[in-house]
Design a protein around this motif. Structure first.
Motif, PDB file in Angstrom:
ATOM      1  N   GLN B  37      16.757 -73.406  -1.260  1.00  0.00           N
ATOM      2  CA  GLN B  37      17.250 -74.769  -1.326  1.00  0.00           C
ATOM      3  C   GLN B  37      16.906 -75.420  -2.664  1.00  0.00           C
ATOM      4  O   GLN B  37      17.562 -76.363  -3.067  1.00  0.00           O
TER       5      GLN B  37
ATOM      6  N   TRP C  63      29.420 -74.484   4.817  1.00  0.00           N
ATOM      7  CA  TRP C  63      29.112 -74.290   3.398  1.00  0.00           C
ATOM      8  C   TRP C  63      30.311 -74.620   2.507  1.00  0.00           C
ATOM      9  O   TRP C  63      30.372 -74.206   1.366  1.00  0.00           O
ATOM     10  N   ASP C  65      33.607 -77.722   1.605  1.00  0.00           N
ATOM     11  CA  ASP C  65      34.037 -79.112   1.713  1.00  0.00           C
ATOM     12  C   ASP C  65      35.532 -79.163   1.434  1.00  0.00           C
ATOM     13  O   ASP C  65      36.181 -78.112   1.382  1.00  0.00           O
ATOM     14  N   HIS C  91      29.211 -82.710   5.415  1.00  0.00           N
ATOM     15  CA  HIS C  91      29.696 -81.808   4.356  1.00  0.00           C
ATOM     16  C   HIS C  91      30.210 -82.631   3.179  1.00  0.00           C
ATOM     17  O   HIS C  91      30.641 -83.765   3.347  1.00  0.00           O
ATOM     18  N   ASN C  95      28.041 -85.654   3.249  1.00  0.00           N
ATOM     19  CA  ASN C  95      26.988 -84.770   3.774  1.00  0.00           C
ATOM     20  C   ASN C  95      25.604 -85.397   3.886  1.00  0.00           C
ATOM     21  O   ASN C  95      24.610 -84.694   3.933  1.00  0.00           O
ATOM     22  N   LYS C  98      22.231 -84.834   7.920  1.00  0.00           N
ATOM     23  CA  LYS C  98      21.900 -83.443   8.253  1.00  0.00           C
ATOM     24  C   LYS C  98      21.891 -83.221   9.764  1.00  0.00           C
ATOM     25  O   LYS C  98      21.846 -82.091  10.219  1.00  0.00           O
ATOM     26  N   THR C 184      18.920 -77.540   8.229  1.00  0.00           N
ATOM     27  CA  THR C 184      20.087 -76.991   7.527  1.00  0.00           C
ATOM     28  C   THR C 184      19.839 -75.518   7.165  1.00  0.00           C
ATOM     29  O   THR C 184      18.714 -75.035   7.198  1.00  0.00           O
ATOM     30  N   LEU C 186      20.818 -72.757   4.069  1.00  0.00           N
ATOM     31  CA  LEU C 186      21.502 -72.433   2.825  1.00  0.00           C
ATOM     32  C   LEU C 186      21.636 -70.922   2.733  1.00  0.00           C
ATOM     33  O   LEU C 186      20.677 -70.187   2.942  1.00  0.00           O
ATOM     34  N   LYS C 211      28.954 -74.757  -5.619  1.00  0.00           N
ATOM     35  CA  LYS C 211      29.391 -75.869  -4.766  1.00  0.00           C
ATOM     36  C   LYS C 211      28.798 -75.812  -3.363  1.00  0.00           C
ATOM     37  O   LYS C 211      28.989 -76.737  -2.562  1.00  0.00           O
ATOM     38  N   LYS C 213      26.482 -76.189  -0.382  1.00  0.00           N
ATOM     39  CA  LYS C 213      25.383 -77.072  -0.007  1.00  0.00           C
ATOM     40  C   LYS C 213      24.756 -76.577   1.297  1.00  0.00           C
ATOM     41  O   LYS C 213      25.379 -75.825   2.034  1.00  0.00           O
TER      42      LYS C 213
END
Lengths: 295, 295, 295
Positions: B37, C63, C65, C91, C95, C98, C184, C186, C211, C213
């Motif tokens: 992250q 992951w 948008d 998102h 976003n 969370k 979350t 990643l 990109k 997140k």
């Protein structure tokens, strides 16, 4: 296990035929291999290579008639091949008899081939047509150079086409044929559109559907004696269009489920669905027929 | 279950390597994620991006020799890549020794790589060559940037190539090698033509077959110690040509059956068969090698 | 068995809707078939054929948008279609939260559709977006002309997205979300690069990853009430890119595993992976969206 075992048996015999060695069981593979090590290269060159003039006999499937192959036959002829497309009894202009049997269909194709004295045939069957080239090959094995199964049903000995279907589809077809009153099944348009013509535009799907006639159910229900077929040494190919979901993908798929019944075979693949692509991409389909059908 | 579990282990370690975090088990994924992250974007840009000059070492399979990759190597070189194609002992001009072992083949490739001092290699194995890149990678892990399995066998630790085959094919190969008297197997032409060169014309298939020599069976039969391979952190790709039926599709297929043994890997797909397409479409194959081989 | 049975139920109802006949169970297929034999050709022509102006609502996945569909939406608009791409809460620019729930995401999309008074929608969901179009369709069935699942999850009633994953991946995601401290997940870059962007160059993969997140895990974990969805009569398509291994091929594959949950559906296939191809080949993807989305 059983299916996989069959892979090697037709192969064994093909090798035998080619080598002129008498082989009868798996153990004799040893002999075939041994012979092969002295395999004379000029034997191979004796194999007929006039692959620019194949003789195709194309057998359409259910809910279809001879027009199914119009564009593809034209493309094949343009490439120098000879193409015959018999119409099956109970279909197209010959569709008067709703009670036609699988034997009658088989005999009609056999008669057609004999009358025209066709030899060295590439006999191709689409869908239901797979069951027809199996039974025809039992009667005229010497006239057939190679069998091509084109998203086709390959029932095991003693099975019917229905036996290849996922049970709920089999059950539904049974009810549809009962309900018609005359032993035929008509595909509802939504099923035809999404399962048989999935890559078509709606306009194309409607045009294709306008030719669809009720299909005699009896030949789909009949258990077939295919004992001789599974002993024949004719080379086989399976041509699979990967978007064809007339049989749902998974446990009951055209490939590798139906195709695996053939044991050893040549696999050829293309893009397309069950009813559209023969009409919209005939040149590509013709090329695939040649790839599948040549020696 | 066991196979799927392996998916995450190499991945985990790749993450570790990349992040410089010491991780040892699944639980530590948490740390990897947490670190990620704050994953610094400029770390990513440090990854070598000179993807226009990859160094390929291509390992051919059974019944083949270095000429298998002639056209594809030329296409790769034209694109600016460096390509090495060692010939395996027992094959091609080095095929005197019918009793060659898997260890001897492995050592020959390792010696080849060390002698030329090759580094940052994309090591690609085709078919039987899959087993070779596994054993080679155990000896020279630091020289290998990525392993590419190209319709290749991926035996589990302690297994042989034979163990990957459907039982009747395994049995037949065993008998063929016994029968040859010198421990080799020659593919009968009909099998080669329809299972290895299915998309070829007959002429192409004959030309390809004219180069096929008897294959030493021993390296195919040997159980392989692959313990270290399955602990290595080298990234892996699997390149699958969808008409390749040298392994029949279904339960014993190249993909997803053999490929699944790798656990986590990059999947690349193309059209083609086992022996023809490298020769007839080398530019497409070269592109797939780059897609599979680059970082 | 259970799954296959569902094949025929939506089909049956589609037939019913089309024919205006009240059918309730499999037995009534008989009536549908019977009616179909008098199926008036002009009924078919009443079907909306203005396929040159479809209204798409595109729902991105985890992951991702709204920018996920930038290029494809542009290609669709160029062809005359109308395209809406709502961004999901949790998102992109939305976003912040969370702790977003699946219900909040669903409601946001429903509100978006109602506010703009969109009708005759082709509602397409990618990946996680599959679960969203299922729940949205339960709230606004009358506004939806067809549902398109694009390498999308199709949980059964009462299941979560997590329940569709191979157990070790499910377990790992769970640990990653626990570890993040804020619920979350990643994706580590090596996983993203080889499983989500396998056909990309490293540069493309890095650009795409820049990109990405952290993804709120809660909507992936939530068990979903999908009872109504499985009773809806909206036609469905499944679009499958064959190199997409975000779900590993085999027992847990997008197709035919996730897709089979739909029962009867239109299948469309293309080349490509999970995250790259929408950006690199938007015209091809736009064509596939139309093939999947039209009547």
């Amino acid at each position: 296990m059983n299916l996989i075992k069959r892979i090697m048996i037709p192969l064994g015999v093909t090798v035998i035929v080619l080598l002129g060695v008498q082989l009868g069981n798996l153990h004799d593979y040893a002999k075939a291999a041994d012979s092969n090590q002295e395999f004379p290269k000029n034997e191979i060159s004796k194999i007929n290579t006039s692959q620019n003039n194949l003789t195709f006999v194309l057998i359409h499937g259910s809910w279809a008639d001879v027009s199914f192959f119009d564009e593809t036959a034209a493309a094949l002829r343009k490439q120098g091949h000879t193409v015959y497309v018999p119409e099956l009894p109970g279909h197209g202009v010959l569709n008067k008899d709703k009670n036609v049997t699988h034997e009658q269909i088989t005999n009609a194709v056999v008669d057609y081939i004999k009358k025209k004295d066709l030899k060295n045939i590439v006999l191709l069957g689409h869908s239901f047509g797979g069951t027809v080239i199996m039974t025809v090959s039992q009667q005229t094995p010497d006239r057939i150079r190679r069998l091509v199964f084109f998203n086709a049903f390959v029932p095991l000995n003693g099975e019917s086409l229905y036996d290849q279907l996922p049970p709920p589809i089999k059950e539904t077809f049974g009810k549809l044929s009962q309900a018609s009153g005359d032993g035929t099944i008509l595909l509802p348009f939504p099923l035809f559109r999404d399962a048989f013509a999935n890559t078509a535009s709606l306009e194309e799907a409607k045009a294709l559907y306008s030719k669809v006639k009720p299909e005699p159910a009896r030949p789909l229900e009949q258990k077939l004696d295919l004992k001789k077929f599974y002993e024949l040494q004719i080379p086989k190919s399976y041509l699979n269009l990967t978007e064809d979901t007339a049989l749902p993908h998974g446990d009951y798929a055209w490939h590798p489920k139906q195709s695996s019944h053939l044991g050893f075979f040549r696999y050829i693949e293309g893009d397309g669905d069950h009813f559209t692509t023969v009409h919209t991409e005939p040149r590509m389909i013709a090329e695939k027929f040649v790839e599948a059908g040549r020696d």
